[in-house]
Scaffold this motif. Structure first.
Motif, PDB file in Angstrom:
ATOM      1  N   ILE A  94      -7.828  10.165   2.444  1.00 39.59           N
ATOM      2  CA  ILE A  94      -8.064   8.940   2.335  1.00 39.59           C
ATOM      3  C   ILE A  94      -6.866   8.200   2.700  1.00 39.59           C
ATOM      4  N   HIS A 124       5.718   5.443  -1.325  1.00 37.14           N
ATOM      5  CA  HIS A 124       6.733   6.714  -1.000  1.00 37.14           C
ATOM      6  C   HIS A 124       8.127   5.966  -1.699  1.00 37.14           C
ATOM      7  N   GLY A 128      11.776   1.367   8.518  1.00 42.12           N
ATOM      8  CA  GLY A 128      11.157   2.736   8.200  1.00 42.12           C
ATOM      9  C   GLY A 128      10.271   3.199   9.254  1.00 42.12           C
ATOM     10  N   HIS A 186       7.232  13.233  11.863  1.00 44.22           N
ATOM     11  CA  HIS A 186       7.304  11.731  12.739  1.00 44.22           C
ATOM     12  C   HIS A 186       6.239  11.038  12.658  1.00 44.22           C
ATOM     13  N   ASN A 243      12.611   6.957   0.093  1.00 48.53           N
ATOM     14  CA  ASN A 243      13.185   5.866   1.223  1.00 48.53           C
ATOM     15  C   ASN A 243      14.019   4.951   0.290  1.00 48.53           C
ATOM     16  N   GLN A 282       9.527  17.305  -3.278  1.00 44.43           N
ATOM     17  CA  GLN A 282      10.595  17.932  -3.291  1.00 44.43           C
ATOM     18  C   GLN A 282      11.685  17.712  -4.339  1.00 44.43           C
ATOM     19  N   TYR A 311       2.674   8.020  -7.121  1.00 49.06           N
ATOM     20  CA  TYR A 311       1.745   7.025  -6.385  1.00 49.06           C
ATOM     21  C   TYR A 311       1.533   5.734  -6.735  1.00 49.06           C
ATOM     22  N   SER A 321       0.839  -1.248  -0.114  1.00 41.07           N
ATOM     23  CA  SER A 321      -0.025  -0.023   0.141  1.00 41.07           C
ATOM     24  C   SER A 321       0.763   1.422  -0.217  1.00 41.07           C
ATOM     25  N   LYS A 338       0.949  22.086   6.942  1.00 37.66           N
ATOM     26  CA  LYS A 338       1.498  20.951   7.372  1.00 37.66           C
ATOM     27  C   LYS A 338       1.568  21.131   9.212  1.00 37.66           C
ATOM     28  N   VAL A 352      -4.724   2.673  -3.200  1.00 33.11           N
ATOM     29  CA  VAL A 352      -4.246   1.709  -4.398  1.00 33.11           C
ATOM     30  C   VAL A 352      -5.290   0.696  -4.645  1.00 33.11           C
ATOM     31  N   ILE A 385      12.881  -4.708   3.131  1.00 29.81           N
ATOM     32  CA  ILE A 385      11.454  -3.804   3.145  1.00 29.81           C
ATOM     33  C   ILE A 385      11.503  -2.729   3.802  1.00 29.81           C
ATOM     34  N   LEU A 429      20.594  12.547   0.856  1.00 33.37           N
ATOM     35  CA  LEU A 429      19.778  12.733   2.457  1.00 33.37           C
ATOM     36  C   LEU A 429      20.071  14.353   2.728  1.00 33.37           C
ATOM     37  N   VAL A 477       7.095   3.466   4.745  1.00 36.46           N
ATOM     38  CA  VAL A 477       6.992   4.860   5.799  1.00 36.46           C
ATOM     39  C   VAL A 477       5.607   5.336   6.058  1.00 36.46           C
TER      40      VAL A 477
HETATM   41  C1  B12 Z   1       7.761  13.039   0.594  1.00 39.82           C
HETATM   42  C2  B12 Z   1       6.549  12.633   1.354  1.00 39.82           C
HETATM   43  C3  B12 Z   1       5.516  12.359   0.372  1.00 39.82           C
HETATM   44  C4  B12 Z   1       5.273  12.205  -0.927  1.00 39.82           C
HETATM   45  C5  B12 Z   1       5.977  10.838  -1.611  1.00 39.82           C
HETATM   46  C6  B12 Z   1       6.442  10.984  -3.039  1.00 39.82           C
HETATM   47  C7  B12 Z   1       7.200   9.613  -3.285  1.00 39.82           C
HETATM   48  N1  B12 Z   1       6.844   8.888  -4.405  1.00 39.82           N
HETATM   49  O1  B12 Z   1       7.898   9.372  -2.489  1.00 39.82           O
HETATM   50  C8  B12 Z   1       3.731  12.382  -1.251  1.00 39.82           C
HETATM   51  C9  B12 Z   1       3.413  13.829  -1.004  1.00 39.82           C
HETATM   52  C10 B12 Z   1       3.383  11.797  -2.584  1.00 39.82           C
HETATM   53  C11 B12 Z   1       3.473  11.621  -0.178  1.00 39.82           C
HETATM   54  C12 B12 Z   1       1.916  10.790   0.102  1.00 39.82           C
HETATM   55  C13 B12 Z   1       1.881  10.080   1.202  1.00 39.82           C
HETATM   56  N2  B12 Z   1       2.257  10.326   2.506  1.00 39.82           N
HETATM   57 CO1  B12 Z   1       4.010  11.014   2.890  1.00 39.82          CO
HETATM   58  N3  B12 Z   1       5.439  12.050   3.220  1.00 39.82           N
HETATM   59  C14 B12 Z   1       6.387  12.545   2.692  1.00 39.82           C
HETATM   60  C15 B12 Z   1       7.375  13.114   3.771  1.00 39.82           C
HETATM   61  C16 B12 Z   1       6.914  14.770   3.779  1.00 39.82           C
HETATM   62  C17 B12 Z   1       9.020  12.900   3.543  1.00 39.82           C
HETATM   63  C18 B12 Z   1       9.423  11.542   3.075  1.00 39.82           C
HETATM   64  C19 B12 Z   1      10.838  11.566   2.562  1.00 39.82           C
HETATM   65  O2  B12 Z   1      10.968  12.141   1.288  1.00 39.82           O
HETATM   66  N4  B12 Z   1      11.699  11.054   3.278  1.00 39.82           N
HETATM   67  C20 B12 Z   1      13.194  11.206   2.794  1.00 39.82           C
HETATM   68  C21 B12 Z   1      13.628   9.626   2.906  1.00 39.82           C
HETATM   69  C22 B12 Z   1      15.095   9.635   2.230  1.00 39.82           C
HETATM   70  O3  B12 Z   1      13.655   9.396   4.026  1.00 39.82           O
HETATM   71  P1  B12 Z   1      12.482   8.573   4.919  1.00 39.82           P
HETATM   72  O4  B12 Z   1      11.460   7.927   3.795  1.00 39.82           O
HETATM   73  O5  B12 Z   1      12.114   9.173   6.008  1.00 39.82           O
HETATM   74  O6  B12 Z   1      13.442   7.078   5.200  1.00 39.82           O
HETATM   75  C23 B12 Z   1      14.467   7.211   6.170  1.00 39.82           C
HETATM   76  C24 B12 Z   1      14.124   6.477   7.441  1.00 39.82           C
HETATM   77  O7  B12 Z   1      12.791   5.919   7.734  1.00 39.82           O
HETATM   78  C25 B12 Z   1      14.909   5.138   7.197  1.00 39.82           C
HETATM   79  N5  B12 Z   1      14.281   4.015   6.625  1.00 39.82           N
HETATM   80  C26 B12 Z   1      13.396   3.871   5.819  1.00 39.82           C
HETATM   81  N6  B12 Z   1      13.062   2.583   5.188  1.00 39.82           N
HETATM   82  C27 B12 Z   1      13.896   1.861   5.990  1.00 39.82           C
HETATM   83  C28 B12 Z   1      14.165   0.437   6.122  1.00 39.82           C
HETATM   84  C29 B12 Z   1      15.104   0.103   6.651  1.00 39.82           C
HETATM   85  C30 B12 Z   1      15.277  -1.350   6.793  1.00 39.82           C
HETATM   86  C31 B12 Z   1      15.869   0.975   7.570  1.00 39.82           C
HETATM   87  C32 B12 Z   1      17.059   0.290   8.696  1.00 39.82           C
HETATM   88  C33 B12 Z   1      15.694   2.270   7.644  1.00 39.82           C
HETATM   89  C34 B12 Z   1      14.784   2.703   6.862  1.00 39.82           C
HETATM   90  O8  B12 Z   1      15.957   5.643   6.520  1.00 39.82           O
HETATM   91  C35 B12 Z   1      15.402   6.638   5.686  1.00 39.82           C
HETATM   92  C36 B12 Z   1      16.683   7.886   5.610  1.00 39.82           C
HETATM   93  O9  B12 Z   1      16.834   8.342   6.931  1.00 39.82           O
HETATM   94  C37 B12 Z   1       6.905  12.477   4.952  1.00 39.82           C
HETATM   95  C38 B12 Z   1       7.159  13.170   6.270  1.00 39.82           C
HETATM   96  C39 B12 Z   1       8.667  13.818   6.504  1.00 39.82           C
HETATM   97  N7  B12 Z   1       9.576  12.799   6.849  1.00 39.82           N
HETATM   98  O10 B12 Z   1       8.844  14.847   6.609  1.00 39.82           O
HETATM   99  C40 B12 Z   1       5.699  12.044   4.737  1.00 39.82           C
HETATM  100  C41 B12 Z   1       4.949  10.654   5.424  1.00 39.82           C
HETATM  101  C42 B12 Z   1       5.916   9.619   5.468  1.00 39.82           C
HETATM  102  N8  B12 Z   1       3.684  10.456   4.404  1.00 39.82           N
HETATM  103  C43 B12 Z   1       2.903   9.964   5.393  1.00 39.82           C
HETATM  104  C44 B12 Z   1       1.631   9.638   4.472  1.00 39.82           C
HETATM  105  C45 B12 Z   1       0.468   9.037   5.631  1.00 39.82           C
HETATM  106  C46 B12 Z   1       1.495   9.894   3.305  1.00 39.82           C
HETATM  107  C47 B12 Z   1      -0.027   9.395   2.644  1.00 39.82           C
HETATM  108  C48 B12 Z   1      -0.504   8.300   2.837  1.00 39.82           C
HETATM  109  C49 B12 Z   1      -0.881  10.580   2.635  1.00 39.82           C
HETATM  110  C50 B12 Z   1      -1.215  10.787   4.030  1.00 39.82           C
HETATM  111  N9  B12 Z   1      -2.679   9.811   4.535  1.00 39.82           N
HETATM  112  O11 B12 Z   1      -1.107  11.744   4.546  1.00 39.82           O
HETATM  113  C51 B12 Z   1       0.370   9.374   0.932  1.00 39.82           C
HETATM  114  C52 B12 Z   1       1.169   8.125   0.715  1.00 39.82           C
HETATM  115  C53 B12 Z   1      -0.018   7.116  -0.171  1.00 39.82           C
HETATM  116  C54 B12 Z   1       0.480   5.727  -0.126  1.00 39.82           C
HETATM  117  N10 B12 Z   1      -0.164   5.121  -0.864  1.00 39.82           N
HETATM  118  O12 B12 Z   1       1.152   5.274   0.632  1.00 39.82           O
HETATM  119  C55 B12 Z   1       3.112  10.015   6.877  1.00 39.82           C
HETATM  120  C56 B12 Z   1       3.381   8.768   7.184  1.00 39.82           C
HETATM  121  C57 B12 Z   1       2.714   8.628   8.830  1.00 39.82           C
HETATM  122  C58 B12 Z   1       3.239   7.420   9.667  1.00 39.82           C
HETATM  123  N11 B12 Z   1       4.125   6.568   9.333  1.00 39.82           N
HETATM  124  O13 B12 Z   1       3.021   7.690  10.956  1.00 39.82           O
HETATM  125  C59 B12 Z   1       4.365  10.880   6.856  1.00 39.82           C
HETATM  126  C60 B12 Z   1       5.361  10.694   7.989  1.00 39.82           C
HETATM  127  C61 B12 Z   1       3.850  12.377   6.957  1.00 39.82           C
HETATM  128  C62 B12 Z   1       2.858  12.428   8.119  1.00 39.82           C
HETATM  129  N12 B12 Z   1       3.437  12.811   9.340  1.00 39.82           N
HETATM  130  O14 B12 Z   1       1.779  12.243   8.241  1.00 39.82           O
HETATM  131  N13 B12 Z   1       4.293  11.707   0.921  1.00 39.82           N
END
Ligand code: B12
Lengths: 152, 418
Positions: free
Chosen positions: B54, A20, A97, B285, A23, B179, B138, A17, B279, B60, A64, B404, A67
């Motif tokens: 939603i 993102h 994640g 988080h 990541n 971004q 998406y 589902s 936001k 999906v 896997i 990053l 996020v």
């Molecule tokens: C950019 C973004 C989007 C973009 C994504 C575009 C794309 N194709 O990627 C858009 C705007 C489309 C989007 C959509 C959605 N998003 Co979004 N998104 C973000 C945002 C702002 C930044 C994510 C990002 O770019 N991170 C940069 C990458 C490099 O880092 P990362 O993903 O955080 O991963 C890091 C760690 O988690 C870790 N990690 C990740 N995976 C793994 C795996 C292992 C094994 C290990 C060790 C570590 C690890 O390592 C990475 C580097 O540090 C975050 C919030 C934030 N962080 O500020 C929300 C966020 C992730 N999104 C969220 C959500 C819910 C959604 C939506 C479902 C919409 C909604 N209901 O709000 C939809 C997704 C629909 C779906 N079918 O899944 C939530 C998740 C909530 C939660 N987990 O509690 C977040 C946290 C925002 C929030 N606070 O609500 N999103």
């Protein structure tokens, strides 16, 4: 700095589902820099698609990443399919994640993932732990062995 | 007698009174929490609109998983509108939606039909989407399929929301992956999706743009979007511009998060956007609580109220962003034919190429950087209709640390202001 090639393949994947991708782009680079070849399946990977990709690519490890907050649930379904479904596989699997919607680790949900056959459950800040998992000697062989014992 | 109410007219009325409409990205799995959230948003200080965001299963199209998760009592990341019966959604909205409090459905589905049917059945008129922007960021749906689905989606919305109700559709094209996409491409995609909606029978639109790395460049972008919309959309179409508070990696501290939110509210007012999607301080988080959403709305409304609107007359400047966006739009529309077909051709040829996008229908030859002044620029243009980048030396290889640093640049700046 990149490490020398290990000759091993890591499969990086999103969950069914989760759309993102930043990541996944990040993890691909992270794992490649540790000397692995990476196959990146991208976002919204269904359980069957993941199982099929494991059959085709025969990776040494599956990473896997989820996020979107559905990771505990989707990860459990993916690992269960991999370990118990058609063409069941013992390939080591780790997950990490932002796995839930509460911003904190759920010990119960993590325990369910481990019980279903995950080899490690990481939090979103656990990149050092993932690096350690990937760089310790013969990580793949050892975890696979553990599972060979537990799937009887 | 007043004209029948619509999402667009609500926003226009607020603008006439000098107010910016502020709106959350709020969504919860259960009707009880969803209703409580909408009640609090409605009561918040400021001119607010409501949102049903939603969940990912519904997005999906996995309605079985949405149903199973509800049955298990698992927390969802949004409201499963196609799983709760229409009567339940109508009841949750009863006494909440009103002429002065419209509610919009925000999703992210390349297969929107069940969501559109469910929102129309619940009495709602306004949603968000786009053939490109609800596809490439998406998931794995082929662009061709998404274009067809969204053509039908627009027509379905128009059909299921008949007069005197007014179907309203917002483009997500001004955001894409959230971004590191230079503003010229975001503006072009937003305009092109607006044209696509109009072509498929939608008469009331909003065009989005998401805040990026530099306030000056962002103001150029919002003005460019307004100018291109005025130049290109048919005169019968009503539209406004909606700004999204930063959609990339968000500041981790509360102070940093609040500062970035306030900067977006000021940007919205100064550049002539009419609505702002906020936001919260929980963004980096987890899913925010109702209280965190309300707090963000009130902070944004207060910052907007303290900002001077733009002086009339500076709208027609040929800014860098305007010229780049016009080059994209021109290249796409040059061959004539339906906008959906033109968009597919443009992606297939790499004329439009979203940086860092993994989708197989995106060429993946473009790359971007944040320049030393803070503006977002192309470092590689692939086959896009832009002058090749002049550079001194090679584009550095992309590394995990480099990526990053780039996606955290805005968060770091706002977290670390003294
Ligand atoms: C950019 C973004 C989007 C973009 C994504 C575009 C794309 N194709 O990627 C858009 C705007 C489309 C989007 C959509 C959605 N998003 Co979004 N998104 C973000 C945002 C702002 C930044 C994510 C990002 O770019 N991170 C940069 C990458 C490099 O880092 P990362 O993903 O955080 O991963 C890091 C760690 O988690 C870790 N990690 C990740 N995976 C793994 C795996 C292992 C094994 C290990 C060790 C570590 C690890 O390592 C990475 C580097 O540090 C975050 C919030 C934030 N962080 O500020 C929300 C966020 C992730 N999104 C969220 C959500 C819910 C959604 C939506 C479902 C919409 C909604 N209901 O709000 C939809 C997704 C629909 C779906 N079918 O899944 C939530 C998740 C909530 C939660 N987990 O509690 C977040 C946290 C925002 C929030 N606070 O609500 N999103």
């Amino acid at each position: 700095m990149s490490l020398p090639p290990t000759g091993q393949t890591v499969l990086v994947t999103g969950t069914a589902s989760d759309s993102h991708t930043w990541n996944l782009v990040y993890l691909q680079l992270f794992v490649e820099e540790l000397g692995y070849r990476v196959v990146n399946l991208g976002p919204c990977v269904t359980d069957d698609l993941l199982a099929e990709a494991c059959r085709v690519h025969r990776p040494d490890l599956v990473v896997i990443s989820s996020v979107n907050g559905h990771g505990y649930r989707d990860g459990l379904s993916a690992v269960t399919r991999l370990r118990r479904g058609p063409g069941r596989s013992d390939i080591p699997v780790v997950i990490g994640g932002k796995l839930g919607v509460l911003g904190e680790r759920s010990p119960e949900a993590a325990a369910r993932l481990l019980a279903a056959g995950c080899d490690a459950v990481f939090d979103d800040a656990d990149l050092d732990a993932l690096r350690e998992f990937l760089t310790r000697p013969a990580a793949g062989a050892r975890t696979a062995h553990r599972h060979a014992g537990s799937t009887v | 007698m007043s004209a029948p109410q619509s999402f667009g007219r609500f926003v226009a009325r607020a603008a006439a009174g000098g107010g910016l409409v502020v709106q959350p990205r709020m969504g919860f799995g259960t009707p009880r929490l969803m209703r409580a959230g909408l009640e609090r948003v409605r009561a918040a200080a400021g001119s607010t609109a409501g949102t049903l965001t939603i969940d990912s299963y519904t997005r999906v199209g996995d309605l079985a998983a949405a149903g199973a998760a509800l049955a298990e009592g698992a927390a969802l990341n949004g409201y499963p509108i196609a799983t709760h019966p229409p009567a339940v959604t109508r009841e949750l909205l009863d006494g909440i939606t009103a002429a002065d409090f419209p509610v919009q459905v925000r999703h992210g589905s390349s297969r929107p039909e069940p969501i559109i049917r469910a929102l129309a059945a619940a009495g709602l008129d306004a949603t968000e989407g786009g053939p490109v922007s609800y596809c490439l960021p998406y998931g794995r749906t082929p662009l061709r399929e998404s274009v067809d689905n969204w053509a039908r989606g627009c027509e379905l919305l128009a059909e299921l929301v008949p007069a005197p109700r007014t179907p309203h559709l917002e483009t997500f094209g001004g955001c894409m992956l959230g971004q590191l996409c230079p503003p010229g491409l975001l503006v072009a995609l937003s305009v092109l999706e607006g044209l696509f909606f109009a072509e498929h029978g939608i008469g009331e639109l909003s065009l989005s743009y998401a805040q990026q790395t530099d306030a000056g460049q962002d103001a150029e972008a919002v003005r460019a979007l307004r100018r291109l919309a005025a130049e290109l959309l048919p005169p019968r179409v009503e539209w406004h511009v909606v700004l999204y508070t930063y959609m990339g990696v968000y500041p981790g501290t509360r102070a940093g998060a609040d500062r970035l939110l306030e900067a977006s509210a000021r940007l919205a007012v100064r550049s002539g956007a009419r609505r702002l999607i906020v936001k919260t301080a929980a963004e980096a988080h987890r899913i925010p609580t109702v209280a965190e959403n309300v707090r963000a709305l009130e902070i944004a409304a207060a910052a907007a109220a303290l900002t001077e609107p733009p002086a009339a007359g500076d709208e027609s400047a040929d800014s860098e962003v305007y010229l780049e966006a016009r080059a994209f739009v021109g290249a796409v529309l040059d061959g004539g034919g339906p906008v959906g077909t033109a968009l597919r051709t443009a992606f297939a040829r790499g004329w439009l190429d979203v940086p860092y996008c993994l989708h197989p229908d995106n060429a993946g030859r473009s790359r971007s950087v944040i320049d030393p002044t803070g503006r977002l620029r192309w470092s590689r243009t692939g086959s896009m209709p832009l002058a090749p980048v002049r550079r001194s030396g090679r584009v550095p290889e992309l590394t995990a640390d480099g990526l990053l640093a780039a996606v955290h640049a805005v968060a770091r700046r706002y977290d670390h202001v003294a």
